[in-house]
Motif scaffolding. Structure first.
Motif, mmCIF file in Angstrom:
data_model
loop_
_atom_site.group_PDB
_atom_site.id
_atom_site.type_symbol
_atom_site.label_atom_id
_atom_site.label_comp_id
_atom_site.label_asym_id
_atom_site.label_seq_id
_atom_site.Cartn_x
_atom_site.Cartn_y
_atom_site.Cartn_z
ATOM 1 N N LEU A 122 0.828 -1.260 0.047
ATOM 2 C CA LEU A 122 0.019 0.083 0.064
ATOM 3 C C LEU A 122 0.798 1.512 -0.057
ATOM 4 C CD1 LEU A 122 -3.031 -0.473 2.544
ATOM 5 C CD2 LEU A 122 -3.068 -0.080 -0.015
ATOM 6 N N GLU A 123 1.915 1.309 0.726
ATOM 7 C CA GLU A 123 2.626 2.667 1.114
ATOM 8 C C GLU A 123 3.881 2.767 0.205
ATOM 9 O OE1 GLU A 123 2.500 3.549 5.090
ATOM 10 O OE2 GLU A 123 0.366 4.186 4.877
ATOM 11 N N MET A 124 4.458 1.639 -0.219
ATOM 12 C CA MET A 124 5.742 1.862 -0.906
ATOM 13 C C MET A 124 5.850 2.772 -1.838
ATOM 14 S SD MET A 124 8.789 0.858 -0.421
ATOM 15 C CE MET A 124 9.387 -0.674 0.076
ATOM 16 N N GLY A 125 4.694 2.755 -2.742
ATOM 17 C CA GLY A 125 4.562 3.633 -3.945
ATOM 18 C C GLY A 125 4.209 5.102 -3.519
ATOM 19 N N ASN A 126 3.778 5.269 -2.397
ATOM 20 C CA ASN A 126 3.327 6.488 -1.975
ATOM 21 C C ASN A 126 4.383 7.470 -1.117
ATOM 22 O OD1 ASN A 126 0.812 7.006 -2.967
ATOM 23 N ND2 ASN A 126 -0.067 5.726 -1.139
ATOM 24 N N THR A 127 5.486 6.880 -0.738
ATOM 25 C CA THR A 127 6.510 7.552 -0.041
ATOM 26 C C THR A 127 7.803 7.823 -0.871
ATOM 27 O OG1 THR A 127 7.230 5.496 0.834
ATOM 28 C CG2 THR A 127 5.574 6.544 2.170
ATOM 29 N N VAL A 128 8.370 8.859 -0.510
ATOM 30 C CA VAL A 128 9.454 9.429 -1.332
ATOM 31 C C VAL A 128 11.023 8.324 -0.887
ATOM 32 C CG1 VAL A 128 8.790 11.233 -2.241
ATOM 33 C CG2 VAL A 128 10.094 11.320 0.056
ATOM 34 N N GLY A 129 11.685 7.974 -1.569
ATOM 35 C CA GLY A 129 12.954 7.018 -1.246
ATOM 36 C C GLY A 129 13.659 7.843 -0.588
ATOM 37 N N GLY A 130 14.323 7.230 0.625
ATOM 38 C CA GLY A 130 15.082 8.006 1.482
ATOM 39 C C GLY A 130 14.367 8.488 2.741
ATOM 40 N N SER A 131 13.177 8.916 2.716
ATOM 41 C CA SER A 131 12.550 9.344 3.687
ATOM 42 C C SER A 131 12.161 8.285 5.073
ATOM 43 C CB SER A 131 11.173 9.831 3.610
ATOM 44 O OG SER A 131 10.268 8.575 3.006
ATOM 45 N N LEU A 132 12.127 8.885 6.093
ATOM 46 C CA LEU A 132 12.113 8.002 7.311
ATOM 47 C C LEU A 132 10.941 6.857 6.954
ATOM 48 C CD1 LEU A 132 13.013 6.979 9.815
ATOM 49 C CD2 LEU A 132 11.355 8.606 10.958
ATOM 50 N N PRO B 47 -4.513 4.917 2.962
ATOM 51 C CA PRO B 47 -3.376 4.715 3.899
ATOM 52 C C PRO B 47 -2.532 6.157 3.996
ATOM 53 C CG PRO B 47 -2.965 3.925 1.904
ATOM 54 C CD PRO B 47 -4.471 4.168 1.839
ATOM 55 N N SER B 48 -2.102 6.173 5.275
ATOM 56 C CA SER B 48 -1.575 7.566 6.019
ATOM 57 C C SER B 48 -0.518 8.186 5.031
ATOM 58 C CB SER B 48 -0.759 7.280 7.208
ATOM 59 O OG SER B 48 -0.079 6.269 7.003
ATOM 60 N N SER B 49 -0.107 7.509 4.061
ATOM 61 C CA SER B 49 1.047 8.263 2.934
ATOM 62 C C SER B 49 0.143 8.650 1.776
ATOM 63 C CB SER B 49 1.826 7.051 2.545
ATOM 64 O OG SER B 49 1.422 5.876 1.952
ATOM 65 N N SER B 50 -0.996 8.414 1.781
ATOM 66 C CA SER B 50 -1.814 8.924 0.461
ATOM 67 C C SER B 50 -2.075 10.434 0.286
ATOM 68 C CB SER B 50 -3.139 8.297 0.268
ATOM 69 O OG SER B 50 -4.116 9.116 -0.256
ATOM 70 N N GLY B 51 -1.677 10.927 -1.045
ATOM 71 C CA GLY B 51 -1.773 12.280 -1.228
ATOM 72 C C GLY B 51 -3.233 12.592 -1.187
ATOM 73 N N THR B 52 -4.204 12.108 -1.592
ATOM 74 C CA THR B 52 -5.500 12.221 -1.604
ATOM 75 C C THR B 52 -6.033 12.563 -0.132
ATOM 76 O OG1 THR B 52 -5.860 10.854 -3.442
ATOM 77 C CG2 THR B 52 -7.856 11.640 -2.456
ATOM 78 N N ARG B 53 -5.352 11.478 0.818
ATOM 79 C CA ARG B 53 -5.932 11.796 2.281
ATOM 80 C C ARG B 53 -5.456 13.039 2.829
ATOM 81 N NH1 ARG B 53 -5.134 7.236 7.061
ATOM 82 N NH2 ARG B 53 -4.878 8.597 8.738
ATOM 83 N N LYS B 54 -4.029 13.215 2.375
ATOM 84 C CA LYS B 54 -3.424 14.565 2.916
ATOM 85 C C LYS B 54 -4.633 15.679 2.580
ATOM 86 C CE LYS B 54 0.289 14.349 4.655
ATOM 87 N NZ LYS B 54 1.833 14.107 4.459
ATOM 88 N N THR B 55 -4.796 15.573 1.331
ATOM 89 C CA THR B 55 -5.506 16.906 0.588
ATOM 90 C C THR B 55 -6.867 16.776 1.659
ATOM 91 O OG1 THR B 55 -4.689 16.570 -1.476
ATOM 92 C CG2 THR B 55 -6.621 17.963 -1.217
ATOM 93 N N PHE B 56 -7.576 15.617 1.784
ATOM 94 C CA PHE B 56 -8.756 15.663 2.255
ATOM 95 C C PHE B 56 -8.611 16.148 3.714
ATOM 96 C CE2 PHE B 56 -12.470 13.584 4.418
ATOM 97 C CZ PHE B 56 -13.368 13.999 3.711
ATOM 98 N N GLU B 57 -7.883 15.429 4.363
ATOM 99 C CA GLU B 57 -7.637 16.233 5.924
ATOM 100 C C GLU B 57 -7.404 17.522 6.075
ATOM 101 O OE1 GLU B 57 -5.441 12.041 7.670
ATOM 102 O OE2 GLU B 57 -4.082 13.745 7.339
ATOM 103 N N ASN B 58 -6.385 18.105 5.348
ATOM 104 C CA ASN B 58 -5.983 19.554 5.445
ATOM 105 C C ASN B 58 -7.170 20.501 5.029
ATOM 106 O OD1 ASN B 58 -3.640 18.811 6.247
ATOM 107 N ND2 ASN B 58 -2.559 19.162 4.099
#
Lengths: 295, 308, 316
Positions: free
Chosen positions: B266-276, C181-192
């Motif tokens: 789910l999250e691998m693609g949404n996060t930028v490489g190198g970030s915590l 998921p917490s990393s999602s851009g759509t979620r961030k937009t909606f939350e903010n």
């Protein structure tokens, strides 16, 4: 009398469970075919997918899956057979062999997603292959290699000892004996195993998400120059396989007929896996008959 | 200009002095050794690369290992970010153990059926069927889970259908072939005299199976089960599609949960490489890797016991 | 003796592997010359450009870019340019464009929001090209009996304070949250923009990354609520009004409806002529007025308000 009754009940339960397993399998296949078959047509199998309109197909995905399978097998088979020969013929019963056996075992139990991530790190990023068929094929090789090793090893062990000794007695070198006597004898078993392994590779998706990518560039099926970015044969282009496509359609599909496409694509995938299975079985039996000359 | 030619000639001479079969043998040997070496190199590079990425959060001091392993809150984008992977560990453990608990009796019964009750039918029908189950791709299982099992659970039980139970059911079918084939191997290699002796003493078939076959083959059966758990633990897409993915330690079978593999997908693609956040996902992959080693180790222990 | 042989062989293979890596690398380079390599070969004086472009990232933006790239390549003016579009998520896209593996990084949110703290400098190297606007609407299962939610009601629902639809004026039905998921851009937009702060990952909630799955789940699950980009809406789910305001094009362009975000295409530094040609094509009226609107996005040029990284909205 009582143990007899328990025995009957237990037997009944066991037969029942065997029946349930058969029913699950039959139900699974009938369900997939029932939902998908009506959607399969020549057009569906050959045309490119549509993002927003009805009537998209799975042509490029089907081609990608087959091409990726071929690429993977070209890399895997020589390596796997070589290592299998070592395991069955050259390995001595010592610690090193034990270690290599452990390596094969561990390699075969790695989750495919971990292999996919490894591919992302090494093939895609480190070797700068980007998301490409080549990176996907290498990841699948890692995934498939231990299986090939086992298949080869078992096939070679199945060759009668007398055959091998006869070869050596004729003054052939060990390698020559393996090459011209044992490998041909083991060929049917290796072939059958390879086809079964191919079925597994064909349906693999998790390892490909991060290596072969989830997109297919526009392909020009009249251009067969492997160096051209539009050529279907270019191994350095990204490629979405059929299994990955099913995953993507189930999650991101926006075409109005996305559920039908997912069902149709699943049916195609299952039919191909069935073909691999029956093909391997029939081929194995045919070759066995030819070799043993029984009817 | 002269010297390379001379050297080449010399080399050719030397080669011709080697008998042909020794040269052949050498070529063959180098080839197979190279193949094996490649296997070893592959595994070491997998471990090296995943570990070097996965250990970064700990080495840099951003997260402590014990916090990752025991933390119950996964809030990577929070202030401060919290990385508790316990929900995923628990989710992975639950689904794979429950899947094994469902698959084990089924697999044992199928094996008994194939070896003791109806070997002919077993070999001709059940065995190919189970091999076929092994060949079905995991995305297809996910698709069926999503379109059959989840709606069924949603209509039958309270809750949304997504959750541990849905994931376990899908996985149990996926690992059934592993469990069955190992159980079948174990049962068919049992000495015939053992069974005949039992029958001769007047025991019924079930008594023989229950009192004799089950205990003697138990280590092998366990091997199959552990292999099944190991496979279930690492399965990604089919589980991700049906489990619901809420990052919480589930309190009921019908509650949405997440696994190590599902959170990575789910999250691998949404996060930028190198970030915590991204690096922590690699730590989860490293945990998967370590678990694989653990499973292989357990399988080895069991196999050693089975041989005794 | 034997062991040393094995050792030597291992080394050889390792070296060969490394060499292979290099070869493959070169192969990749020669197989698909990257835009920057071949760009200097073409002059700016109207001569045909040629090269390849790799755009990677956001799955929400991917269909639009794919669609436009097909049209772009079909245009005889740009026949020398080949565009490849990949998914992989906003984070992946930003990582790749930053690392030079991709020419364009597609993202649902500002790069500054992804590259934080130690990585903040990385965002500065990237040039933002805002190509479209996408609005996000709260959606619910059609049978919940509610068609408007206030900000406070949404906050209560997404923080678990309200768990039944009847408490917000709907049917007596349990609320099922379909989050991202917490990393999602759509979620961030909606939350903010809709909630005004982070939402909770509630036990029992469902999390899915892809809009398609969210739509399917909200449509199928009784009592479900989620949020979707406007481009995904159809009649299987019910779009809820936010504070009484409909997520209509007019309300969005005038800034009355606040939950919208830019779709970004980042380049590392200023774009090369080849990449620029593609971006210009994407920004042309021809595309913005047809494909962009057809696919449920809003052309950037139509917006009467603008928003910066910090979320400050200003009139244009």
């Amino acid at each position: 009398m009582k143990p007899k009754i328990t025995d009957r009940i237990a037997t009944g339960v066991i037969i029942g469970i065997a029946g349930i397993i058969m029913a699950i399998l039959a139900g699974l296949i009938v369900y997939l075919l029932y939902r998908g078959l009506s959607h399969i047509s020549w057009h569906f199998l050959t045309s490119p997918p549509q993002s927003f309109k009805v009537g998209g197909g799975i042509g490029p995905q089907l081609f990608n899956s087959l091409y990726l399978l071929v690429l993977t097998m070209i890399i895997t088979v020589p390596l796997g057979v070589g290592a299998g020969i070592y395991m069955s013929e050259y390995a001595k019963a010592n610690k090193l062999t034990g270690f290599i056996r452990l390596v094969v075992e561990v390699l075969s139990s790695f989750p495919s997603i971990v292999i996919g991530l490894f591919g992302l790190l090494v093939f895609v990023n480190l070797f700068h292959m980007k998301y490409s068929l080549a990176a996907g094929a290498l990841a699948l090789t890692v995934f498939n290699l231990p299986l090939m090793v086992r298949i080869t090893e078992q096939a070679l062990r199945g060759v009668p000892r007398e055959q091998k000794e006869a070869g050596l007695a004729l003054g052939l070198s060990k390698w020559k004996t393996i090459q011209s006597i044992m490998l041909p004898m083991a060929f049917p078993a290796i072939m059958t195993g390879t086809i079964l392994a191919a079925g597994r590779v064909f349906g693999e998706a998790a390892a490909l998400l991060f290596t072969a990518g989830m997109t297919t560039p526009k392909l020009d099926f009249t251009n067969w120059n492997p160096a051209d970015p539009h050529s279907p044969l270019n191994p350095f282009r990204p490629a979405e396989t059929l299994a990955v496509h099913i995953w993507k359609i189930n999650s991101e599909g926006r075409a109005p007929d996305a559920p039908e496409i997912a069902a149709g694509a699943s049916a195609v995938l299952i039919i191909i896996v069935l073909l691999f299975n029956f093909g391997a079985r029939m081929l194995g039996r045919a070759i066995y008959r030819k070799f043993t000359a029984t009817k | 200009m002269n010297s390379p030619v001379k050297r080449e000639n010399a080399a050719a001479d030397r080669v011709s002095h080697f008998p042909k079969h020794i040269r052949e043998e050498w070529v063959g040997r180098v080839y197979v050794y190279a193949c094996v070496a490649l296997l070893v190199v592959t595994i070491f590079s997998i471990v090296w690369f995943i570990a070097s990425k996965g250990l970064t959060p700990f080495v840099s001091g951003a997260i402590r290992i014990q916090d990752l392993l025991t933390g119950r809150v996964w809030k990577p984008e929070g202030e401060p970010p919290l990385f508790g992977a316990l929900p995923f560990l628990a989710g992975s453990a639950y689904v794979s153990f429950i899947a094994a608990a469902i698959a084990a009796p089924f697999g044992f019964c199928a094996a008994v059926f194939m070896t003791q009750i109806a070997p002919k039918v077993g070999r001709r029908v059940l065995q190919p069927a189970i091999e076929l189950l092994a060949g079905i791709p995991s995305v297809v299982y996910g698709f069926v889970g999503l379109s059959v099992i989840v709606p069924f659970l949603r209509d039958t039980f309270p809750g949304q259908g997504f959750g541990i139970l849905a994931g376990s059911l899908v996985l149990s079918i996926m690992i059934l072939p592993t469990v069955t084939s190992i159980a079948t191997d174990a049962l068919s290699t049992l000495p015939a005299g053992l069974k005949e002796g039992s029958f001769a003493l007047g025991a019924t078939r079930w008594q023989t199976i229950y009192r004799l076959i089950l205990p003697t083959t138990l280590p092998s059966l366990l091997t199959g089960i552990v292999l099944g758990i190991s496979r279930a633990f690492g399965e990604a897409l089919a589980v991700q599609m049906v489990i619901g993915n809420a990052p919480h330690v589930p309190t009921s079978l019908l509650q949405s949960a997440a696994t190590l593999t599902s959170i990575i997908t789910l999250e691998m693609g949404n996060t930028v490489g190198g970030s915590l956040h991204n690096n922590t996902l690699w730590s989860l992959a490293l945990i998967l890797l370590v678990m694989t080693f653990l499973f292989v180790f357990i399988v080895r222990l069991l196999e050693r016991r089975a041989k005794r | 003796m034997k062991k040393s042989l094995v050792l030597v062989l291992t080394l050889i293979v390792a070296l060969t592997l490394a060499a292979c890596g290099k070869n493959n690398n070169e192969g990749a380079a020669s197989g698909s010359p990257s835009a920057s390599d071949s760009a200097p070969a073409s002059s700016a004086s109207g001569e045909a450009l040629s090269g390849t472009i790799l755009a990677a990232g956001s799955t929400a933006l991917q269909p639009l870019v794919e669609q436009v790239s097909t049209k772009f390549m079909a245009d005889s003016k740009y026949s020398g340019i080949s565009v490849t579009v990949q998914g992989g998520g906003s984070g992946g896209g930003l990582t790749q464009v930053q690392g030079g593996q991709a020419d364009i990084g597609n993202s649902d949110i500002f790069a500054e929001e992804k590259f934080k703290d130690a990585d903040a400098d990385k965002a500065k190297e990237l040039v933002d090209h805002q190509v479209a606007v996408v609005a996000i609407a709260p959606v619910a299962n059609p049978n919940v009996g509610v068609d408007n939610l206030t900000k406070q009601q949404l906050v209560d629902i997404f923080s678990g304070k309200v768990t039944n639809w009847k408490d917000v004026g709907g049917a007596d039905q349990k609320i099922v949250i379909v989050n991202r998921p917490s990393s999602s851009g759509t979620r961030k937009t909606f939350e903010n923009l809709a909630l005004g702060g982070p939402s909770q990952d509630l036990p029992g909630s469902i999390q899915e990354d892809s809009s398609g799955t969210v739509k399917k789940l909200v449509g199928e699950t009784p009592g479900a609520i989620g949020y979707l980009a406007l481009s995904y809406l159809d009649n299987t789910v019910k779009a809820l009004k936010y504070e009484g305001v409909d997520a209509s094009v007019e309300n969005i362009t005038t800034g009355k409806y606040p939950v919208w975000a830019y779709e970004h295409m980042y380049t590392k530094g200023e774009p090369t002529p080849v990449v620029k040609a593609f971006l210009d094509y994407l920004m042309s009226d021809e595309i913005q007025k047809s494909d962009v609107t057809d696919m449920g996005y809003i052309p950037v040029g139509d917006m009467k308000v603008a928003r910066d990284v910090n979320g400050t909205v200003s009139n244009k």
